[in-house]
Design a protein around this motif. Sequence first.
Motif, PDB file in Angstrom:
ATOM      1  N   LEU A  56     -64.048  50.071  27.783  1.00 44.15           N
ATOM      2  CA  LEU A  56     -63.664  48.613  28.121  1.00 44.15           C
ATOM      3  C   LEU A  56     -63.576  48.249  29.590  1.00 44.15           C
ATOM      4  CD1 LEU A  56     -60.992  48.032  25.357  1.00 44.15           C
ATOM      5  CD2 LEU A  56     -63.075  47.045  25.146  1.00 44.15           C
ATOM      6  N   GLY A  57     -63.016  49.452  30.318  1.00 45.62           N
ATOM      7  CA  GLY A  57     -62.953  49.243  31.669  1.00 45.62           C
ATOM      8  C   GLY A  57     -64.397  48.966  32.648  1.00 45.62           C
ATOM      9  N   ARG A  58     -65.622  49.288  31.774  1.00 46.19           N
ATOM     10  CA  ARG A  58     -66.796  49.180  32.332  1.00 46.19           C
ATOM     11  C   ARG A  58     -67.468  47.937  32.166  1.00 46.19           C
ATOM     12  NH1 ARG A  58     -69.784  53.947  29.074  1.00 46.19           N
ATOM     13  NH2 ARG A  58     -71.712  52.743  30.324  1.00 46.19           N
ATOM     14  N   ILE A  59     -66.637  47.003  31.569  1.00 45.17           N
ATOM     15  CA  ILE A  59     -67.122  45.514  31.253  1.00 45.17           C
ATOM     16  C   ILE A  59     -66.679  44.700  32.411  1.00 45.17           C
ATOM     17  CG2 ILE A  59     -66.596  43.321  29.732  1.00 45.17           C
ATOM     18  CD1 ILE A  59     -66.006  45.125  27.721  1.00 45.17           C
ATOM     19  N   THR A  60     -68.063  44.255  32.988  1.00 42.37           N
ATOM     20  CA  THR A  60     -67.932  43.439  34.086  1.00 42.37           C
ATOM     21  C   THR A  60     -68.214  42.118  33.998  1.00 42.37           C
ATOM     22  OG1 THR A  60     -70.492  43.890  34.666  1.00 42.37           O
ATOM     23  CG2 THR A  60     -68.949  45.405  35.491  1.00 42.37           C
ATOM     24  N   GLN A  61     -68.798  41.805  32.847  1.00 38.98           N
ATOM     25  CA  GLN A  61     -69.050  40.115  32.659  1.00 38.98           C
ATOM     26  C   GLN A  61     -67.570  39.372  32.302  1.00 38.98           C
ATOM     27  OE1 GLN A  61     -70.125  42.795  30.883  1.00 38.98           O
ATOM     28  NE2 GLN A  61     -72.187  42.543  30.442  1.00 38.98           N
ATOM     29  N   PRO A  62     -67.591  38.224  32.577  1.00 37.71           N
ATOM     30  CA  PRO A  62     -66.428  37.412  32.455  1.00 37.71           C
ATOM     31  C   PRO A  62     -65.816  37.589  30.958  1.00 37.71           C
ATOM     32  CG  PRO A  62     -67.982  36.090  33.815  1.00 37.71           C
ATOM     33  CD  PRO A  62     -68.614  37.448  33.177  1.00 37.71           C
ATOM     34  N   THR A  63     -64.706  37.876  30.768  1.00 36.68           N
ATOM     35  CA  THR A  63     -64.226  38.077  29.505  1.00 36.68           C
ATOM     36  C   THR A  63     -63.015  37.324  28.936  1.00 36.68           C
ATOM     37  OG1 THR A  63     -65.060  40.317  29.515  1.00 36.68           O
ATOM     38  CG2 THR A  63     -63.612  40.065  27.817  1.00 36.68           C
ATOM     39  N   LEU A  64     -63.167  36.579  27.682  1.00 38.69           N
ATOM     40  CA  LEU A  64     -61.992  35.992  27.185  1.00 38.69           C
ATOM     41  C   LEU A  64     -61.687  36.626  26.021  1.00 38.69           C
ATOM     42  CD1 LEU A  64     -60.024  33.328  26.949  1.00 38.69           C
ATOM     43  CD2 LEU A  64     -61.935  32.296  25.750  1.00 38.69           C
ATOM     44  N   VAL A  65     -60.248  37.051  25.936  1.00 36.57           N
ATOM     45  CA  VAL A  65     -59.614  37.472  24.779  1.00 36.57           C
ATOM     46  C   VAL A  65     -58.676  36.669  23.843  1.00 36.57           C
ATOM     47  CG1 VAL A  65     -58.301  39.371  23.625  1.00 36.57           C
ATOM     48  CG2 VAL A  65     -59.605  39.897  25.691  1.00 36.57           C
ATOM     49  N   VAL A  66     -59.152  36.236  22.728  1.00 41.92           N
ATOM     50  CA  VAL A  66     -58.624  35.245  21.827  1.00 41.92           C
ATOM     51  C   VAL A  66     -57.862  35.657  20.740  1.00 41.92           C
ATOM     52  CG1 VAL A  66     -58.618  32.944  20.636  1.00 41.92           C
ATOM     53  CG2 VAL A  66     -59.915  33.312  22.785  1.00 41.92           C
ATOM     54  N   TRP A  67     -56.485  35.652  20.581  1.00 44.55           N
ATOM     55  CA  TRP A  67     -55.707  36.294  19.207  1.00 44.55           C
ATOM     56  C   TRP A  67     -54.931  35.307  18.641  1.00 44.55           C
ATOM     57  CZ3 TRP A  67     -57.595  41.249  19.039  1.00 44.55           C
ATOM     58  CH2 TRP A  67     -56.924  42.187  18.084  1.00 44.55           C
ATOM     59  N   GLY A  68     -54.880  35.432  17.300  1.00 44.21           N
ATOM     60  CA  GLY A  68     -53.893  34.984  16.414  1.00 44.21           C
ATOM     61  C   GLY A  68     -52.596  35.641  16.270  1.00 44.21           C
ATOM     62  N   ARG A  69     -51.319  35.101  16.618  1.00 46.38           N
ATOM     63  CA  ARG A  69     -50.346  35.883  16.363  1.00 46.38           C
ATOM     64  C   ARG A  69     -49.981  36.457  14.910  1.00 46.38           C
ATOM     65  NH1 ARG A  69     -47.097  36.710  20.910  1.00 46.38           N
ATOM     66  NH2 ARG A  69     -47.220  35.117  22.678  1.00 46.38           N
ATOM     67  N   GLN A  70     -50.427  35.695  14.088  1.00 46.54           N
ATOM     68  CA  GLN A  70     -50.417  36.152  12.601  1.00 46.54           C
ATOM     69  C   GLN A  70     -51.637  36.627  11.978  1.00 46.54           C
ATOM     70  OE1 GLN A  70     -49.203  32.651  13.458  1.00 46.54           O
ATOM     71  NE2 GLN A  70     -47.278  33.906  13.782  1.00 46.54           N
ATOM     72  N   ASN A  71     -52.375  37.240  13.092  1.00 44.19           N
ATOM     73  CA  ASN A  71     -53.487  38.189  12.527  1.00 44.19           C
ATOM     74  C   ASN A  71     -53.190  39.232  11.639  1.00 44.19           C
ATOM     75  OD1 ASN A  71     -56.101  39.533  12.570  1.00 44.19           O
ATOM     76  ND2 ASN A  71     -55.938  40.226  14.583  1.00 44.19           N
ATOM     77  N   PRO A  72     -53.663  39.359  10.356  1.00 44.20           N
ATOM     78  CA  PRO A  72     -53.419  40.324   9.542  1.00 44.20           C
ATOM     79  C   PRO A  72     -54.144  41.732   9.548  1.00 44.20           C
ATOM     80  CG  PRO A  72     -54.986  38.840   8.333  1.00 44.20           C
ATOM     81  CD  PRO A  72     -54.631  38.352   9.845  1.00 44.20           C
ATOM     82  N   PHE A  73     -54.995  41.742  10.712  1.00 48.49           N
ATOM     83  CA  PHE A  73     -55.827  42.886  10.813  1.00 48.49           C
ATOM     84  C   PHE A  73     -55.512  43.464  12.086  1.00 48.49           C
ATOM     85  CE2 PHE A  73     -59.076  41.014   7.582  1.00 48.49           C
ATOM     86  CZ  PHE A  73     -58.542  41.164   6.779  1.00 48.49           C
ATOM     87  N   GLY A  74     -54.605  43.024  12.899  1.00 48.60           N
ATOM     88  CA  GLY A  74     -54.380  43.751  14.407  1.00 48.60           C
ATOM     89  C   GLY A  74     -53.005  43.064  14.762  1.00 48.60           C
TER      90      GLY A  74
END
Length: 284
Positions: free
Chosen positions: A218-236
């Motif tokens: 993951l540290g090798r990703i150089t592109q602009p990156t947006l992480v979106v997450w649901g607080r009630q995500n049942p899979f993580g």
Amino acid sequence: MTIWNEISPTPFRVEYADAAGVPTRTLRAGDPTAQAVVFLHGTSGHLEAFARNISAHAAYDLHAVDMLGHGYTGKPDKPYEIADYVTHLVDYLDAVGVGAAHIVGESLGGWVGARAAVEHPERVLSLQLLCAGGTVANPTVMDRIRTSTRKAVTSDDIELTRKRMRLLMADDADATEELVAARHAIYHTPEFVAGVDNLLSLQEIERRQRNLLRPEELGRITQPTLVVWGRQNPFGETPEATAMHEAIPGSRLELFENCGHWPQHEQAERFNALSLEFIAKAAG
């Protein structure tokens, strides 16, 4: 309101591209002279997962794709690993003449998009990771995905498909009856039934472990990156999103309250505004 009402009045077409011999269903919309945006769904999903996002992104050359072995795309008879999905993505881009694209990946789609960003950085302009998988191997979650999917596929009882769809959402109402019907139809094509274990192969611990996205990767990703997450995500759990964000240099993290595994669908208005702002900035 149906899926197609949500997409219309944006002009669109659903067609098949030959991705190195794999017939690949794709929904095309928007401006073919603009930068490309590619939507990638999750495990056992299909392009309809992005029905609420098509019109909002119509200023771009938009592609919503059924991934390898999923939806109505071809299903080579072998267990699929992340390298197979990445190869299929690159083959699709080649087939439709897209040099590089903004990748919007939900769940498995985010896993694939992140690996593509590392291995083929010239093909990825920016990266959105929506409840992305691939950073942990949680046997409980893996069993939940495998068991709920196989039950829905191996039984004609549409209630099992309905339960599988509702598992994704914080609010059952977001698992619309049309989405349930669309997925039930896909789940019960002979080709999907025959190949379901191939697309569930990443829920096997040994195979998943060797495909994981490690922090150094993951540290090798150089592109602009947006992480979106649901607080009630049942899979993580939310710490997975935080760890992903911390590992990717310069990334941005957005947590959605009252949201499960499909932020792009459950909170489409908020997500669309966020995504468009992010892509515009990434595009310069």
